[in-house]
Scaffold this motif. Sequence first.
Motif, PDB file in Angstrom:
ATOM      1  N   ALA A  24       0.835  -1.209   0.000  1.00  0.00           N
ATOM      2  CA  ALA A  24       0.000   0.000   0.000  1.00  0.00           C
ATOM      3  C   ALA A  24       0.867   1.255   0.000  1.00  0.00           C
ATOM      4  O   ALA A  24       0.541   2.241  -0.685  1.00  0.00           O
ATOM      5  N   GLU A  25       1.960   1.223   0.733  1.00  0.00           N
ATOM      6  CA  GLU A  25       2.868   2.375   0.784  1.00  0.00           C
ATOM      7  C   GLU A  25       3.540   2.602  -0.570  1.00  0.00           C
ATOM      8  O   GLU A  25       3.679   3.750  -1.018  1.00  0.00           O
ATOM      9  N   GLU A  27       2.321   1.672  -3.536  1.00  0.00           N
ATOM     10  CA  GLU A  27       1.266   2.130  -4.454  1.00  0.00           C
ATOM     11  C   GLU A  27       0.936   3.608  -4.238  1.00  0.00           C
ATOM     12  O   GLU A  27       0.715   4.345  -5.204  1.00  0.00           O
ATOM     13  N   LYS A  28       0.934   4.028  -2.991  1.00  0.00           N
ATOM     14  CA  LYS A  28       0.578   5.406  -2.656  1.00  0.00           C
ATOM     15  C   LYS A  28       1.643   6.400  -3.131  1.00  0.00           C
ATOM     16  O   LYS A  28       1.316   7.440  -3.701  1.00  0.00           O
ATOM     17  N   ASN A  29       2.907   6.085  -2.895  1.00  0.00           N
ATOM     18  CA  ASN A  29       3.980   7.050  -3.152  1.00  0.00           C
ATOM     19  C   ASN A  29       4.789   6.809  -4.419  1.00  0.00           C
ATOM     20  O   ASN A  29       5.545   7.689  -4.837  1.00  0.00           O
TER      21      ASN A  29
END
Length: 188
Positions: A24-25, A27-29
Amino acid sequence: MRVVVLSGSNVGTKTRTAMNYTVAEIEKNYPDSEITLLDLAEYQMQFSDGRNYLEYEGDTKYIAETVMNADALIIGTPIFQASIPASLKNVFDLLPEKALRDKVVSMVVTAGSPKHYLIAEQQLRPILSYMKAQLVHTYVFIEEKDFYRNEIINDDIIFRIQRLVEDTMVLTETYQAIREAKEAEYGF
């Protein structure tokens, strides 16, 4: 950039939970990254028998090829009986000695107690160094108390996962830029 996130156990949920946070990290950044999550619990792996990794079939070949094609590898491992699980060690045994050359590798470790903090230093780091990985210096160590119902409840752990992802991605980008500059200057 191809990033492989490897959940290195075929049992339990804590390592997979930590790796979900990691994905998730990324994908987010780093939305332009090509992310592959390999959870060894979802695959039928053959034991390494010394063959070239390209000679295996099915899930075993897929996992080996996916790791070999990665630019960055984030390994999640639980600690069982003061050691890394056999399923993770088997992945390394399938690969050639220099399989991790030019790959940035970082680690997320889950364990039942702080007594296992140095297992990654004593067991996993030497394997990765032997395989020529460019290692991210720090790693994330997560204890049993940091989880509740498949969620990480310790904000410091979440921050450290965020930092690990950033360090992994920046280091990968930096090494790629250096290699490209060398290729342009020297032609190899």
